[in-house]
Motif scaffolding. Sequence first.
Motif, PDB file in Angstrom:
ATOM      1  N   UNK A  90       0.806  -1.221   0.000  1.00 55.57           N
ATOM      2  CA  UNK A  90       0.000   0.000   0.000  1.00 55.57           C
ATOM      3  C   UNK A  90       0.842   1.276   0.000  1.00 55.57           C
ATOM      4  N   UNK A  91       2.155   1.102  -0.087  1.00 55.64           N
ATOM      5  CA  UNK A  91       3.085   2.230   0.064  1.00 55.64           C
ATOM      6  C   UNK A  91       3.830   2.498  -1.246  1.00 55.64           C
ATOM      7  N   UNK A  92       4.052   3.784  -1.529  1.00 52.33           N
ATOM      8  CA  UNK A  92       4.860   4.159  -2.689  1.00 52.33           C
ATOM      9  C   UNK A  92       6.108   4.888  -2.189  1.00 52.33           C
ATOM     10  N   UNK A 102      10.415  10.676  -0.707  1.00 55.28           N
ATOM     11  CA  UNK A 102       9.046  10.702  -0.196  1.00 55.28           C
ATOM     12  C   UNK A 102       8.514   9.279  -0.031  1.00 55.28           C
ATOM     13  N   UNK A 103       7.590   9.149   0.906  1.00 60.44           N
ATOM     14  CA  UNK A 103       6.804   7.915   1.042  1.00 60.44           C
ATOM     15  C   UNK A 103       5.347   8.341   1.080  1.00 60.44           C
ATOM     16  N   UNK A 109      -1.836   8.345  -4.730  1.00 59.46           N
ATOM     17  CA  UNK A 109      -0.924   8.602  -5.854  1.00 59.46           C
ATOM     18  C   UNK A 109      -1.566   8.210  -7.176  1.00 59.46           C
ATOM     19  N   UNK A 110      -1.174   8.938  -8.228  1.00 65.47           N
ATOM     20  CA  UNK A 110      -1.474   8.523  -9.597  1.00 65.47           C
ATOM     21  C   UNK A 110      -0.130   8.230 -10.259  1.00 65.47           C
TER      22      UNK A 110
END
Length: 163
Positions: A90-92, A102-103, A109-110
């Motif tokens: 679930x994390x980018x 960044x997290x 997010x797109x």
Amino acid sequence: MESYKVIVTKDYLVFSSAHFITFAGHRCEGLHGHNYRATVTIEGALDPNAWFVFDFVVLKKVMKQLCDDIDHVVLLPLESDRIKVAVEGDIVNVSVDGKPRYVFPKKDCALLPIPNTTVEMIARLLTGRLKAEIDRIGGTRVTAIEMEVEENFGQSAVYRVTY
Ligand SMILES: [Zn+2]
């Protein structure tokens, strides 16, 4: 020789999103946001039965959906040489030039198939998505699409493609 085009520019064709772009060299912006606005122009032959180039109702609906898809999110480029976007559940995780930066939660997010989130590239992306939808609907008389994306008052880019 005559030609027609239809133009849609509406107050609701907006998306408020965060982004940052890289410049030549090692420069890179910090995260910030814009109230983007899209204006689309479609050129083509008249529908011989309806006497229009394209149905305004359909065009407005498609454009609204395209804007909604990238509204209230962080716009991230998937084709950048310098900005690396890694999805872990679930994390980018976003790094720039190899340094973690960044997290984000993935739902915010797109992840876009473009090399940089400039208005030029966003305009090209929206045009491609619009054309795909027009093709799906069967808008065979469209000969050109022009997409303007404004990121600030009096500051926009225009992408145009002919078919
Ligand atoms: Zn910006």
